[in-house]
Design a protein around this motif. Structure first.
Motif, PDB file in Angstrom:
ATOM      1  N   THR A 162       0.850  -1.191   0.000  1.00 29.63           N
ATOM      2  CA  THR A 162       0.000   0.000   0.000  1.00 29.63           C
ATOM      3  C   THR A 162       0.881   1.234   0.000  1.00 29.63           C
ATOM      4  N   VAL A 163       0.372   2.283  -0.658  1.00 24.49           N
ATOM      5  CA  VAL A 163       1.142   3.525  -0.743  1.00 24.49           C
ATOM      6  C   VAL A 163       1.141   4.196   0.627  1.00 24.49           C
ATOM      7  N   ASP A 164       2.356   4.579   1.072  1.00 20.01           N
ATOM      8  CA  ASP A 164       2.483   5.168   2.405  1.00 20.01           C
ATOM      9  C   ASP A 164       2.970   6.614   2.335  1.00 20.01           C
ATOM     10  N   GLY A 165       3.298   7.061   1.115  1.00 18.42           N
ATOM     11  CA  GLY A 165       3.759   8.441   0.977  1.00 18.42           C
ATOM     12  C   GLY A 165       4.342   8.654  -0.401  1.00 18.42           C
ATOM     13  N   ILE A 166       4.230   9.893  -0.878  1.00 15.23           N
ATOM     14  CA  ILE A 166       4.775  10.214  -2.194  1.00 15.23           C
ATOM     15  C   ILE A 166       5.493  11.548  -2.076  1.00 15.23           C
ATOM     16  N   THR A 167       6.677  11.628  -2.674  1.00 21.70           N
ATOM     17  CA  THR A 167       7.357  12.923  -2.694  1.00 21.70           C
ATOM     18  C   THR A 167       7.946  13.128  -4.080  1.00 21.70           C
ATOM     19  N   GLU A 168       7.910  14.363  -4.535  1.00 20.59           N
ATOM     20  CA  GLU A 168       8.407  14.656  -5.882  1.00 20.59           C
ATOM     21  C   GLU A 168       9.919  14.741  -5.865  1.00 20.59           C
ATOM     22  N   GLN A 169      10.499  14.236  -6.946  1.00 19.08           N
ATOM     23  CA  GLN A 169      11.944  14.365  -7.079  1.00 19.08           C
ATOM     24  C   GLN A 169      12.193  15.012  -8.434  1.00 19.08           C
ATOM     25  N   GLY A 170      12.561  16.271  -8.426  1.00 19.13           N
ATOM     26  CA  GLY A 170      12.690  16.999  -9.675  1.00 19.13           C
ATOM     27  C   GLY A 170      11.318  17.217 -10.281  1.00 19.13           C
ATOM     28  N   ASN A 171      11.266  17.456 -11.590  1.00 21.32           N
ATOM     29  CA  ASN A 171       9.983  17.732 -12.225  1.00 21.32           C
ATOM     30  C   ASN A 171       9.338  16.477 -12.774  1.00 21.32           C
ATOM     31  N   ALA A 172      10.135  15.485 -13.094  1.00 16.40           N
ATOM     32  CA  ALA A 172       9.610  14.340 -13.832  1.00 16.40           C
ATOM     33  C   ALA A 172       9.354  13.112 -12.948  1.00 16.40           C
ATOM     34  N   GLN A 173       9.982  13.052 -11.777  1.00 17.15           N
ATOM     35  CA  GLN A 173       9.903  11.796 -11.028  1.00 17.15           C
ATOM     36  C   GLN A 173       9.340  11.964  -9.623  1.00 17.15           C
ATOM     37  N   VAL A 174       8.812  10.873  -9.128  1.00 17.22           N
ATOM     38  CA  VAL A 174       8.367  10.852  -7.734  1.00 17.22           C
ATOM     39  C   VAL A 174       8.959   9.627  -7.051  1.00 17.22           C
ATOM     40  N   ILE A 175       9.135   9.753  -5.747  1.00 16.43           N
ATOM     41  CA  ILE A 175       9.534   8.603  -4.938  1.00 16.43           C
ATOM     42  C   ILE A 175       8.303   8.180  -4.147  1.00 16.43           C
ATOM     43  N   VAL A 176       7.944   6.914  -4.274  1.00 17.44           N
ATOM     44  CA  VAL A 176       6.785   6.404  -3.557  1.00 17.44           C
ATOM     45  C   VAL A 176       7.280   5.494  -2.446  1.00 17.44           C
ATOM     46  N   ARG A 177       6.793   5.744  -1.258  1.00  8.94           N
ATOM     47  CA  ARG A 177       7.099   4.838  -0.159  1.00  8.94           C
ATOM     48  C   ARG A 177       5.926   3.883  -0.013  1.00  8.94           C
ATOM     49  N   LEU A 178       6.244   2.591   0.024  1.00  6.55           N
ATOM     50  CA  LEU A 178       5.210   1.564   0.108  1.00  6.55           C
ATOM     51  C   LEU A 178       5.401   0.766   1.381  1.00  6.55           C
ATOM     52  N   LEU A 179       4.318   0.153   1.823  1.00  7.67           N
ATOM     53  CA  LEU A 179       4.438  -0.799   2.918  1.00  7.67           C
ATOM     54  C   LEU A 179       3.986  -2.161   2.398  1.00  7.67           C
ATOM     55  N   ALA A 180       4.870  -3.114   2.473  1.00  3.14           N
ATOM     56  CA  ALA A 180       4.513  -4.477   2.061  1.00  3.14           C
ATOM     57  C   ALA A 180       4.546  -5.341   3.314  1.00  3.14           C
ATOM     58  N   GLY A 181       3.377  -5.668   3.823  1.00  5.25           N
ATOM     59  CA  GLY A 181       3.321  -6.404   5.092  1.00  5.25           C
ATOM     60  C   GLY A 181       4.005  -5.621   6.197  1.00  5.25           C
ATOM     61  N   GLY A 182       3.905  -4.294   6.124  1.00  3.48           N
ATOM     62  CA  GLY A 182       4.502  -3.447   7.152  1.00  3.48           C
ATOM     63  C   GLY A 182       5.951  -3.085   6.881  1.00  3.48           C
ATOM     64  N   VAL A 183       6.562  -3.719   5.883  1.00  7.83           N
ATOM     65  CA  VAL A 183       7.967  -3.443   5.583  1.00  7.83           C
ATOM     66  C   VAL A 183       8.059  -2.311   4.560  1.00  7.83           C
ATOM     67  N   PRO A 184       8.776  -1.217   4.875  1.00  7.35           N
ATOM     68  CA  PRO A 184       8.849  -0.101   3.936  1.00  7.35           C
ATOM     69  C   PRO A 184       9.748  -0.398   2.729  1.00  7.35           C
ATOM     70  N   ILE A 185       9.262   0.006   1.561  1.00  8.96           N
ATOM     71  CA  ILE A 185       9.989  -0.187   0.306  1.00  8.96           C
ATOM     72  C   ILE A 185       9.863   1.116  -0.482  1.00  8.96           C
ATOM     73  N   LEU A 186      10.870   1.429  -1.293  1.00 13.01           N
ATOM     74  CA  LEU A 186      10.828   2.640  -2.102  1.00 13.01           C
ATOM     75  C   LEU A 186      10.654   2.284  -3.567  1.00 13.01           C
ATOM     76  N   SER A 187       9.938   3.143  -4.279  1.00 12.31           N
ATOM     77  CA  SER A 187       9.812   2.966  -5.718  1.00 12.31           C
ATOM     78  C   SER A 187       9.977   4.320  -6.372  1.00 12.31           C
ATOM     79  N   ARG A 188      10.824   4.390  -7.396  1.00  8.75           N
ATOM     80  CA  ARG A 188      10.959   5.655  -8.112  1.00  8.75           C
ATOM     81  C   ARG A 188      10.317   5.495  -9.483  1.00  8.75           C
ATOM     82  N   ILE A 189       9.274   6.279  -9.748  1.00 13.80           N
ATOM     83  CA  ILE A 189       8.571   6.209 -11.036  1.00 13.80           C
ATOM     84  C   ILE A 189       8.387   7.630 -11.553  1.00 13.80           C
ATOM     85  N   THR A 190       7.890   7.759 -12.779  1.00 15.95           N
ATOM     86  CA  THR A 190       7.669   9.111 -13.292  1.00 15.95           C
ATOM     87  C   THR A 190       6.400   9.689 -12.670  1.00 15.95           C
ATOM     88  N   ARG A 191       6.365  11.024 -12.651  1.00 21.93           N
ATOM     89  CA  ARG A 191       5.188  11.701 -12.101  1.00 21.93           C
ATOM     90  C   ARG A 191       3.952  11.365 -12.941  1.00 21.93           C
TER      91      ARG A 191
END
Lengths: 355, 226
Positions: free
Chosen positions: A301-330
């Motif tokens: 589940t998505v736990d937070g999103i922050t913009e990185q530059g103009n084109a990308q975002v970093i999404v913080r996810l929780l998988a069974g409570g374990v935090p994971i990061l994903s970098r995708i385009t905005r």
């Protein structure tokens, strides 16, 4: 055991102001750019520098408070410096014995033989320090520190003066230390990579101030901290080996959020393993993709999103409570309609086994 | 060949140089150690005072020592009230003069050697449970050993060669305060060039071989440095 340290140091051009509560177990890394005060803090804790007004308690014992200052040679610690600093007039064996001989027999918990074999330096014992390579010297220095059976092992960037190849040679030995010996370690580093491999607990230092402290998997994935926005940003996942697939030469590892498959390794079933999931290797989908080459897919589940530059975002996810990061385009984030609490599937293209 | 007086001059000289060197090592080691560690602001003052004999004409040093040690000088007067013989024109006076005169030749190499050891090996030893005194004897001294050797030889050789100070405060008492350099001067004064040659030859060879040992061994020691 617990470590409480409070230091206010003002040396004109440099200030350090910290009030720390550190766990007295596992590896605590102090991470920060050069000049952030990491080494100063470590030297203050070791008592190599006496800063009046500081307060330091380790495992219930007071090492410094008010007028009371326990000199470094009376503190049950060991210290590995950036340069090996072996005693040039003694051979390897006598270097190893130097601290050991000064520790009462009753306090011997690590034997000389154990320290020697842990660092793999059996063949160097009769050599003089100047005949050793940089990596060998640092291994002897680490063994020499272990041989005093410290209650606290402090390491000040022990790999910083070595090249990449030697770093890879020594890292496994350091990783092994806290698995084989139950000695808490304070490890100073400026390299997030090293820290990701070694640390359980992290102190982020910047310009003499503590920016954040906490368990490593928390700090690495906190969107309000600079580490998550780094181009090498990654999450750390603790898993254990749940099976080997001999047909396809794969190993399965389980963690709270699901199963991760990597290429076959030699770890025995049930053994713990640390995995590194790079933010740029994690992509997101709304439905479970079945016809894909990607093996590692799990619910999150998505736990937070922050913009990185103009084109990308970093999404913080929780998988069974374990935090994971994903970098995708905005753009992708908008098209998927990502928002707090939204369930997604995380697809992990590559996983690095750190153990 | 050497006369009996010549031989006793050699003995007095060697005795003086050995005693002076030993005293200087005992006094110079803690002094040099302290000077290599301290952050005292006025350290340079002490360094200048210790280095003074390097540039001061020996006769000037000898003159002041004579004034101080003589029966009317502060030290001499003190000795007299204590019922002791004044130190001027005695072997003891000679030793005191030599210690001051050769001080920089011992203290400076020691200070340099201790400085070269640096803080790091001592910090490492501290984290390996060694107390300050323990660190000094098991780390600082062994690592500074080449400096001790240089200091001993230079202090010894320099004391053997002194003339001006001895002339002023030691006088020329055969068997007690007559040293080699004075004996040579006497021979030359008396036109006994053959005797002067013999003694000068002894002094030349002695000095040369001592320096030879310093340079040869320092070369070997340097290989041992990290």
């Amino acid at each position: 055991m617990k470590i409480e340290a409070r230091f206010r140091i003002n040396r004109g051009d440099f200030r350090l102001d910290v009030d720390l509560n550190l766990p007295g177990q596992g590896v605590t890394a102090i991470l920060g750019p050069s000049g952030s005060g990491k080494t100063t803090l470590l030297r203050a804790i070791a008592g190599l520098e006496h800063y009046p007004g500081g307060k330091l308690k380790v495992g219930g014992l007071c090492w410094q408070e008010g007028k009371n200052f326990v000199p470094p040679h009376q503190r049950p610690l060991a210290y590995v410096f950036q340069e090996a600093s072996l005693f040039a007039h003694l051979n390897v064996h006598r270097n190893l014995e130097y601290g050991l001989k000064r520790v009462p027999k009753a306090d011997h918990k690590v034997s000389l033989a154990q320290a020697i074999s842990l660092l793999g330096i059996e063949h160097l014992l009769e050599r003089k320090p100047e005949t050793l390579s940089g990596g060998e010297r640092q291994r002897v220095a680490i063994a020499r520190a272990l041989a005093v059976s410290p209650q606290l092992l402090m390491m000040d960037e022990p790999l910083a003066s070595l090249d990449i190849k030697l770093k890879q040679e020594i890292l496994p030995y350091i990783e092994m230390l806290h698995q084989k010996l139950d000695i808490p370690v304070i490890y100073v580093s400026h390299s997030p990579d090293e820290v990701a491999r070694l640390a359980d607990y992290l102190v982020l230092l910047e310009a003499g101030r503590v920016v954040a402290t906490g368990p490593i998997h928390e700090i690495l994935t906190r969107l309000d901290l600079p580490l998550a926005s780094d181009s090498e940003a990654a999450a750390i996942v603790e898993a254990f080996v749940s099976g080997h697939d001999e047909t396809y030469h794969l190993t399965h590892l389980d963690f709270a959020g699901g199963q991760i498959t990597v290429t076959r390794n030699t770890l025995p079933l049930g053994s713990p393993a640390r995995l590194r999931l790079g933010a740029r290797d994690v992509s997101l989908t709304l439905e479970h993709q079945s016809r894909t080459s990607i093996l590692n897919i799990f619910r999150a589940t998505v736990d937070g999103i922050t913009e990185q530059g103009n084109a990308q975002v970093i999404v913080r996810l929780l998988a069974g409570g374990v935090p994971i990061l994903s970098r995708i385009t905005r753009k992708s984030a908008d098209e998927l309609g990502l928002k707090m609490g939204k369930p997604v599937f995380a697809q992990v293209k590559s996983v690095a086994l750190l153990t | 060949m050497l006369t009996e007086a010549d031989l006793s001059a050699i003995v007095v000289t060697l005795k003086l140089a050995t005693l002076t060197t030993l005293i200087l090592l005992l006094l110079g080691t803690p002094l040099a150690w302290w000077m290599s560690r301290t952050r005292w602001r006025f350290k340079f003052l002490l360094e200048a005072v210790i280095a003074l004999p390097l540039v001061l004409p020996p006769t000037v040093l000898g003159f002041y020592l004579l004034v101080a040690l003589g029966p009317k000088g502060p030290v001499g007067a003190l000795m007299e009230t204590l019922g002791a013989r004044p130190l001027a024109f005695t072997f003891t006076g000679l030793v005191i003069g030599s210690v001051i005169y050769s001080m920089p030749f011992v203290v400076q190499p020691l200070q340099d050697a201790f400085t070269a050891v640096g803080r790091r090996p001592l910090e490492v030893a501290a984290t390996l449970r060694a107390s300050p005194l323990d660190r000094f004897f098991t780390i600082a001294i062994p690592l500074a050993l080449p400096g001790f050797f240089t200091a001993s030889v230079l202090g010894f050789a320099h004391t053997i060669g002194e003339f001006g100070v001895v002339l002023m405060i030691g006088g020329n008492i055969p068997g007690e305060t007559q040293v080699l350099s004075i004996a040579i001067y006497d021979h030359v004064e008396a036109m006994e060039y053959a005797h002067a040659h013999w003694l000068s030859g002894v002094l030349l060879l002695l000095s040369f071989f001592m320096l030879l040992a310093v340079y040869a061994l320092n070369h070997r020691f340097r290989v041992l440095r990290p």
